[in-house]
Design a protein around this motif. Structure first.
Motif, PDB file in Angstrom:
ATOM      1  N   SER A   1       0.385  -0.743   0.069  1.00 15.19           N
ATOM      2  CA  SER A   1       0.434  -0.298  -0.015  1.00 15.19           C
ATOM      3  C   SER A   1       0.705   1.208  -0.038  1.00 15.19           C
ATOM      4  CB  SER A   1      -1.359  -0.184   1.460  1.00 15.19           C
ATOM      5  OG  SER A   1      -1.837  -1.067   1.472  1.00 15.19           O
ATOM      6  N   LEU A   2       1.919   1.081   0.807  1.00 20.77           N
ATOM      7  CA  LEU A   2       2.904   2.282   1.344  1.00 20.77           C
ATOM      8  C   LEU A   2       3.507   2.355  -0.721  1.00 20.77           C
ATOM      9  CD1 LEU A   2       4.163   4.172   2.349  1.00 20.77           C
ATOM     10  CD2 LEU A   2       6.033   2.749   2.770  1.00 20.77           C
ATOM     11  N   CYS A   3       4.115   1.510  -0.861  1.00 22.75           N
ATOM     12  CA  CYS A   3       4.771   1.893  -2.556  1.00 22.75           C
ATOM     13  C   CYS A   3       3.807   2.190  -3.643  1.00 22.75           C
ATOM     14  CB  CYS A   3       5.694   0.172  -2.511  1.00 22.75           C
ATOM     15  SG  CYS A   3       6.679   0.701  -4.179  1.00 22.75           S
TER      16      CYS A   3
ATOM     17  N   THR B   1       0.928   4.010  -2.951  1.00 26.83           N
ATOM     18  CA  THR B   1       0.701   5.011  -2.628  1.00 26.83           C
ATOM     19  C   THR B   1       1.819   6.689  -2.916  1.00 26.83           C
ATOM     20  OG1 THR B   1      -0.980   4.409  -0.964  1.00 26.83           O
ATOM     21  CG2 THR B   1      -0.060   7.146  -0.730  1.00 26.83           C
TER      22      THR B   1
ATOM     23  N   ARG C   1       0.949   2.247   7.752  1.00 28.78           N
ATOM     24  CA  ARG C   1      -0.239   2.827   7.599  1.00 28.78           C
ATOM     25  C   ARG C   1      -0.469   4.096   7.708  1.00 28.78           C
ATOM     26  NH1 ARG C   1      -0.623  -2.405   9.096  1.00 28.78           N
ATOM     27  NH2 ARG C   1      -1.373  -4.410   7.801  1.00 28.78           N
TER      28      ARG C   1
ATOM     29  N   THR D   1       0.764   5.941   5.133  1.00 30.75           N
ATOM     30  CA  THR D   1       0.058   5.759   3.998  1.00 30.75           C
ATOM     31  C   THR D   1      -1.302   6.649   3.984  1.00 30.75           C
ATOM     32  OG1 THR D   1       0.963   3.876   3.651  1.00 30.75           O
ATOM     33  CG2 THR D   1      -0.628   4.047   2.615  1.00 30.75           C
ATOM     34  N   THR D   2      -1.788   6.732   4.759  1.00 29.40           N
ATOM     35  CA  THR D   2      -3.102   7.324   5.327  1.00 29.40           C
ATOM     36  C   THR D   2      -2.996   8.755   4.989  1.00 29.40           C
ATOM     37  OG1 THR D   2      -4.021   5.229   6.599  1.00 29.40           O
ATOM     38  CG2 THR D   2      -5.106   7.436   6.488  1.00 29.40           C
TER      39      THR D   2
ATOM     40  N   GLN E   1      -2.581   9.809   1.337  1.00 26.19           N
ATOM     41  CA  GLN E   1      -3.570   9.136   0.741  1.00 26.19           C
ATOM     42  C   GLN E   1      -4.861  11.016   1.505  1.00 26.19           C
ATOM     43  OE1 GLN E   1      -5.081   5.727   2.118  1.00 26.19           O
ATOM     44  NE2 GLN E   1      -3.844   4.249   0.766  1.00 26.19           N
TER      45      GLN E   1
END
Length: 324
Positions: free
Chosen positions: A79-81, A83, A149, A152-153, A156
């Motif tokens: 998810s981080l990559c 994003t 996370r 990442t959030t 986003q």
């Protein structure tokens, strides 16, 4: 049922389901639909062979049937990559980000391997007489995953809404988006990983009995753990890059295999579990496409069923503990 008859029976079911899936509405099938179904069926096989055997190996290494390799943070890294790719591409490079490319796929794998290596280095025994602390590795993985996370959030939240919509569809697991290029790379990685896992199957049989027994037989637990974690991360990272994070697929298949089969060797677990996984995925996707007109996302159904199984096993384990 003995291993060989059961394996033959499951293999026959897999072949029949594969034919049903490929030949559904054969009279109206075009060359494009045929190629699409073949590539999707190949992807299902690669995904199951990547997730299921690696889950068996991971649960044996960490001595728990409740665990999934995703506790090491593979889904958080993915998810981080993704994003970062969308965030940098849209915010600083002023260009749209398309499908998952080979370069981003390789970056995902490198970051996952780097993250798992950091975790292992942080908890590895400093002296030979010390034991490897699996619980500390899992705890660190969960804590760092939550940190990733959160980062990442944050990215986003400040993204453009249209970019976030595209990213959201990328992050959600789907059996419909299959990249042929990534599939070829994934087939090579998974094949190499399977060869190594089958090579270590007898070692895993001994480790499952007891770590002290394995050490007394000359098995280097630290070395084997590091090597197998490397392979597990590669295989889970490959499946995650192809379809997205599937947290409960391997966990569910592994526990079904433990409870409803009478086998004890890991190479048998790998075969029976993979066949059961193929039946679940191919059969479920065939029902979804032919009977339900793709109204449901199979990955969501698998995760919900896996979560329900997890809580059921946890409840049974707690009840069994109270009655002892």
């Amino acid at each position: 049922m003995k291993f060989k008859p059961f394996a033959y029976l499951l293999s026959l079911v897999v072949v029949l389901l594969s034919l049903f899936y490929l030949l559904n509405n054969y009279a109206t099938m075009t060359d494009y639909i045929w190629r699409l179904r073949v590539s999707k069926l190949t992807a299902y096989i690669v995904i199951v062979l990547a997730i299921v055997p690696s889950t068996f190996a991971f649960q044996t290494l960490f001595r728990s049937h409740y665990l999934s390799p995703n506790v090491l943070g593979m889904d958080a890294i993915f998810s981080l990559c993704q994003t970062l790719i969308f965030f940098i591409g849209s915010r600083f490079m002023n260009r749209e980000v398309g499908t998952l490319t080979t370069s981003s796929f390789l970056i995902n794998l490198v970051l996952m391997l780097f993250f798992s290596a950091l975790l292992y280095i942080a908890v590895r025994p400093r002296q030979l007489r010390e034991r490897f602390d699996e619980s500390l590795l899992i705890m660190l993985g969960l804590i760092l995953s939550q940190l990733i996370r959160s980062l990442t959030t944050f990215m986003q939240v400040i993204m453009d809404p249209s970019d976030y919509d595209a990213l959201f569809s990328r992050l959600n697991p789907s059996f419909q988006r299959i990249s042929t290029t990534l599939l070829i790379i994934g087939m090579v990685i998974v094949l190499i990983g399977l060869v190594i896992l089958f090579k270590y199957s007898s070692v895993l049989d001994v480790i499952k009995v007891d770590h002290d027994t394995a050490a007394s037989l000359g098995i280097n637990i630290q070395k084997v753990t590091y090597q197998l974690i490397f392979i597990i991360v590669l295989m889970i990272g490959t499946s995650t890059a192809i379809v997205g994070p599937l947290t409960f697929l391997g966990f569910m298949i592994a526990n079904i295999t433990y409870q409803y089969t009478q086998i004890s060797h890991h190479w048998q677990y790998f075969i029976i579990g993979s066949l059961l996984g193929l039946i679940m995925i191919i059969g479920g996707q065939w029902v979804n496409e032919s009977l339900l007109n793709n109204h449901y996302n199979l990955s969501v159904i698998v995760d919900v069923a896996g979560a329900l199984m997890f809580f059921t096993l946890l409840f049974k384990g707690g009840r069994a503990y109270q009655t002892q």
